[in-house]
Design a protein around this motif. Structure first.
Motif, short mmCIF file in Angstrom:
data_model
loop_
_atom_site.label_atom_id
_atom_site.label_comp_id
_atom_site.label_asym_id
_atom_site.label_seq_id
_atom_site.Cartn_x
_atom_site.Cartn_y
_atom_site.Cartn_z
N ARG A 50 0.67 -1.28 -0.31
CA ARG A 50 0.05 -0.39 0.01
C ARG A 50 0.71 1.24 0.31
O ARG A 50 1.57 1.58 0.88
N PRO A 51 0.74 2.02 -0.95
CA PRO A 51 1.89 3.70 -1.11
C PRO A 51 0.95 4.17 0.01
O PRO A 51 -0.15 4.11 0.15
N ARG A 52 2.71 5.07 0.58
CA ARG A 52 2.24 5.95 1.69
C ARG A 52 2.59 7.47 1.10
O ARG A 52 3.61 7.42 1.02
N LEU A 53 2.03 8.49 1.55
CA LEU A 53 2.02 9.94 0.93
C LEU A 53 3.98 9.57 2.63
O LEU A 53 3.60 9.54 3.36
N GLY A 89 6.06 7.86 2.81
CA GLY A 89 6.63 6.87 3.29
C GLY A 89 6.91 5.53 2.54
O GLY A 89 6.34 5.89 1.22
N VAL A 90 7.43 4.43 2.68
CA VAL A 90 7.28 4.07 2.26
C VAL A 90 6.25 2.44 2.03
O VAL A 90 5.38 2.96 2.88
N ALA A 91 6.31 1.72 0.89
CA ALA A 91 4.81 1.45 0.80
C ALA A 91 4.86 -0.11 2.05
O ALA A 91 6.02 -0.89 2.20
N LEU A 92 3.80 0.33 2.60
CA LEU A 92 3.63 -1.70 3.85
C LEU A 92 2.62 -2.41 2.91
O LEU A 92 1.71 -2.27 2.04
N PRO A 93 3.30 -3.72 3.66
CA PRO A 93 2.48 -4.71 3.45
C PRO A 93 1.13 -4.65 4.27
O PRO A 93 0.31 -4.43 5.10
N GLN A 94 0.17 -4.96 3.25
CA GLN A 94 -1.55 -5.93 3.27
C GLN A 94 -1.49 -6.77 2.93
O GLN A 94 -1.82 -7.13 1.45
N LEU A 95 -1.96 -7.76 3.80
CA LEU A 95 -2.53 -9.04 3.76
C LEU A 95 -3.20 -9.64 3.28
O LEU A 95 -4.73 -9.13 4.43
#
Ligand code: SF4
Ligand code: SF4
Ligand code: SF4
Length: 178
Positions: free
Chosen positions: A130-133, A135-141
Motif C-alpha cells: 500500500r503506497p504511503r505519502l 513513506g515506504v509502501a506497507l504490506p497488506q495481507l
C-alpha cells in the motif's frame, strides 16, 4: 479458537524443540484423531517434494517452513503416502489447514525501510503493498487469499512473518509472543 500451532520463538526459530504442538501436515485429522491414527512411519516426510515435513514432538510429523524449499505446494503427496489415513483429503477437497500468514513488528517496511520480499514470494498475490505519502509502501495481507503455504516466511530478512492458525492478518504479535 484453536491454539496457535506455531510459536515464532519456540518452533519456527528454534527448529523442532517446540513446546507448542507442531503444525501437522496438510489435511491432517483433528489433533487427537491424528495422534491416534499416525504410526510415525515417516512416509509423509519422505514423500514431501519440498522437504518441509520433519519429525516433531514425539516423532509425529510437523511442518517447518524454514526447512527445505520452505513452502507447501499442496501437491498432496503426503496424503497419498499416508496409509493409516492420519492425513485425509475428502473427495470434495476442503481446505488443507487453517494456517495464515501475518506480518509482525519486525517488518522493515513498517520501520521505513523499503522491502517487498514477502510480496514477491507469494504465489497467489496475497501480500500487496500500500503506497504511503512520505513513506515506504506497507504490506497488506489478504487473509482470504492466503493459503498458508509459507512461501513468504523464510525469505523475510527479519523473520517478521508469523504463520499461525488463529492470527488475523496484519495483527501484530504481542510482546509475550516475541
Ligand atoms: S502437500 Fe506436498 S508440499 Fe505440502 S506438505 Fe504435503 S507433500 Fe509436502
Ligand atoms: S504418513 Fe501418515 S502415519 Fe506415517 S508419519 Fe505421516 S501422518 Fe503419520
Ligand atoms: S503464506 Fe499466504 S501470504 Fe505467505 S506466500 Fe503463502 S499465500 Fe502468500
Amino acid at each position: 479458537m484453536q491454539t496457535a500451532s506455531l510459536s515464532r520463538r519456540s518452533f519456527l526459530r528454534g527448529g523442532m524443540r517446540a513446546v507448542a504442538p507442531a503444525v501437522r501436515p496438510p489435511w491432517a485429522r483433528a489433533e487427537a484423531a491424528f495422534l491416534a491414527a499416525c504410526t510415525r512411519c515417516d512416509a509423509c516426510i519422505d514423500a514431501c517434494p519440498t522437504a518441509i515435513l520433519l519429525r516433531a514432538d514425539g516423532g509425529f510429523p510437523g511442518v517447518d517452513f524454514s526447512a527445505g524449499a520452505g513452502e507447501c505446494t499442496f501437491c498432496g503427496e503426503c496424503v497419498a503416502h499416508c496409509e493409516p489415513q492420519a492425513l485425509v483429503r475428502s473427495a470434495e477437497g476442503g481446505a488443507p489447514w487453517a494456517l495464515k500468514a501475518g506480518v509482525g513488528r519486525g517488518c522493515l517496511a513498517e520501520s521505513g525501510v523499503e522491502c517487498r520480499v514477502c510480496g514477491e514470494s507469494c504465489p497467489v498475490g496475497a501480500i500487496r503493498f500500500r503506497p504511503r505519502l512520505g513513506g515506504v509502501a506497507l504490506p497488506q495481507l489478504d487473509a482470504d487469499a492466503c493459503t498458508g503455504c509459507g512461501a513468504c516466511f523464510a525469505p523475510c530478512p527479519t523473520r517478521a512473518i508469523a504463520m499461525t492458525v488463529d492470527r488475523v492478518a496484519n495483527e501484530f504479535p504481542t510482546e509475550s509472543e516475541r
